[in-house]
Design a protein around this motif. Sequence first.
Motif, PDB file in Angstrom:
ATOM      1  N   THR A 206      30.494  38.321 -50.553  1.00  0.00           N
ATOM      2  CA  THR A 206      29.582  37.543 -49.712  1.00  0.00           C
ATOM      3  C   THR A 206      30.183  37.349 -48.328  1.00  0.00           C
ATOM      4  OG1 THR A 206      30.532  35.482 -50.550  1.00  0.00           O
ATOM      5  CG2 THR A 206      28.622  36.342 -51.700  1.00  0.00           C
ATOM      6  N   ASP A 207      29.325  37.410 -47.302  1.00  0.00           N
ATOM      7  CA  ASP A 207      29.806  37.331 -45.922  1.00  0.00           C
ATOM      8  C   ASP A 207      30.448  35.999 -45.589  1.00  0.00           C
ATOM      9  OD1 ASP A 207      29.099  39.898 -45.289  1.00  0.00           O
ATOM     10  OD2 ASP A 207      27.143  39.375 -44.443  1.00  0.00           O
ATOM     11  N   ASN A 208      29.929  34.910 -46.170  1.00  0.00           N
ATOM     12  CA  ASN A 208      30.468  33.586 -45.860  1.00  0.00           C
ATOM     13  C   ASN A 208      31.520  33.128 -46.866  1.00  0.00           C
ATOM     14  OD1 ASN A 208      28.751  33.341 -47.985  1.00  0.00           O
ATOM     15  ND2 ASN A 208      27.656  31.536 -47.222  1.00  0.00           N
ATOM     16  N   LYS A 211      35.957  36.707 -47.883  1.00  0.00           N
ATOM     17  CA  LYS A 211      36.052  37.927 -47.083  1.00  0.00           C
ATOM     18  C   LYS A 211      36.264  37.622 -45.597  1.00  0.00           C
ATOM     19  CE  LYS A 211      32.258  40.303 -46.604  1.00  0.00           C
ATOM     20  NZ  LYS A 211      31.127  41.198 -46.932  1.00  0.00           N
ATOM     21  N   ALA A 212      35.817  36.443 -45.162  1.00  0.00           N
ATOM     22  CA  ALA A 212      35.977  36.080 -43.755  1.00  0.00           C
ATOM     23  C   ALA A 212      37.448  35.989 -43.346  1.00  0.00           C
ATOM     24  CB  ALA A 212      35.273  34.750 -43.477  1.00  0.00           C
ATOM     25  N   GLU A 280      34.162  46.536 -42.593  1.00  0.00           N
ATOM     26  CA  GLU A 280      34.633  47.011 -41.287  1.00  0.00           C
ATOM     27  C   GLU A 280      35.587  48.193 -41.457  1.00  0.00           C
ATOM     28  OE1 GLU A 280      36.192  43.929 -38.811  1.00  0.00           O
ATOM     29  OE2 GLU A 280      34.656  42.487 -39.419  1.00  0.00           O
ATOM     30  N   GLY A 558      25.747  41.767 -47.640  1.00  0.00           N
ATOM     31  CA  GLY A 558      26.699  40.655 -47.689  1.00  0.00           C
ATOM     32  C   GLY A 558      26.288  39.540 -48.611  1.00  0.00           C
ATOM     33  N   LYS A 560      23.158  38.782 -49.395  1.00  0.00           N
ATOM     34  CA  LYS A 560      21.850  38.225 -49.039  1.00  0.00           C
ATOM     35  C   LYS A 560      20.737  39.100 -49.597  1.00  0.00           C
ATOM     36  CE  LYS A 560      23.827  36.494 -44.736  1.00  0.00           C
ATOM     37  NZ  LYS A 560      23.793  36.560 -43.267  1.00  0.00           N
TER      38      LYS A 560
END
Length: 560
Positions: A206-208, A211-212, A280, A558, A560
């Motif tokens: 998940t993006d939030n 992984k951040a 990335e 991500g 979603k």
Amino acid sequence: MQLLLAGLVVLPLVGALAALLPPPPGLQGKNPDQAVLRHGVTVTGVVLAAAIALAAGFDHGHPARMQATTDISWIPALDIRIHLGVDGISLPLLVLTALLTFLCALYSYFRMPTGPSPKAFVALLLTLEAGTLATFAVLDLMLFFLAFEMVLIPMYFLIARWGGAHKQAAAWKFILYTLLGSVVMLLGLLLIGVKSGTFDMVALATDNGPKAQLSHTVQLLAVLAIGIGLAVKSPMWPLHSWLPDAHTAAPTVGSVLLAGVLLKMGTYGFVRIALPITPEGMHTFAPYLAALAAVGIIYGSLACLALVRKGAGGDLKRLIAYSSVGHMGFVLLGIASMTPTGVNGALFANIAHGLITGLLFFMVGALKDRTGSTDLDTLARSAPGPRPAGAGAAALLPAPSGAALYARAPRFGGLLAFGAVASLGLPGLAGFWGEMLAMFGAFRPAAGLSRPAFLTFMVLAGLGTLLTAAYLLLVVRRVCMGGSVDLAGAAVLGTADPHGGTGADPDGTPAPAPAVPDLARYEYAAWTPLAALTVLAGLWPAALLGLTDPAVQQLLGGGK
């Protein structure tokens, strides 16, 4: 559902242990070897039934959601958890693994490979199944690595103890390549866990989420390390050289599982780990991955064309192994596009390759049992000689009563030809959709990727489809129709024997060919499901794409 998924992983391990124990007096029967082989069929049959029940109980309306989850703390100090789950990406691979392992156990019951005690064979087969199923079911990076490594030892012994010529060298090459790749992969997995603070694959996707915490540099290093380990197993050119030797030396069921299941572990890792957790880094390396995939497609096809050439002494089993390098190149190309279309094509091609190549390796093993050889020149040498002069146009046609496989074992020859045309991607069969979608993904790759470069890779992949069709049709021509093929000239009916003969008696009549038994009942039982699913997936691709597409959309989005 939780119990079904946990049972899929645990039951083969329990069955493997039970296979090594003395059977109860009432179940031993007159032949202990047959009793343990029957045990293998029973355990894998129960696992297949559990996999089908899991698929039936799966919520097909929400395939992107992890279902049948189990999340138990295992090593709290490192935050390693026994985390299991299944979604639309992993479910088809779980069912494919259970199906192929059951068919291999059933086939081995009637055609046990030459080697040591069946007890060890069945125990290794079940351990291999447990490791493979666990790879597709676990959602913790460390458990993924353990399951990924769990399959290496059983496959090593299956090749080294029950394989054919040069089995020891092939087994050592297999284990060294895969272990060295796995060591590098472990470093990448540890880097992700240390920098993010967790090994949970769902949270990392998940993006939030954690992984951040992964910087661009960390993602580059992680993708490079993990990608090397996954590329060896995929197998990606130029890290593929262990594959032809392993396939050629492995027993029939070993080749089926190696091509049908184990190769999928590498590509599954790219989809489950590299794409969602390190996007990335994957974006940076995607053009290089696509370039190597395109080279692998062309290389595999050219290697097969060289093997099928008359007088090359090519081995049919080795040819199919090299074809896997090309077919898995399409899978890697679809993944490298980083688009839903390409990734869905890669997942579809994974399943199609498992069905079709599993069928082909089954048949090549049976052909060797019947004729004593898989050498293409030997298989074509027994073809009938040319018809007598004055036969007119009939002289251009194969003799229906000759030694061609179509005439000697028509159902066997027909099924072999079916597997070949399915493998070349004939529309209406399973092999078509995955390769087409992978090329569509390369036609319009993800934002930020060089479209001219990916268009070049797509063109190379398209050329690979033509080369694939060429060598597979030549295989059918030589093995099934009884003609020899000289790539520098035309196809020739009948093949001169090494002593200068024409395969005919001195009076010009074709020499009688040795008998080749047609399909046996157990072969019908073991191979019909693969052929039927190949047709079903080709005619109804939505059955599989409907599962994978929502999960892929969420993975690339991500969470979603």
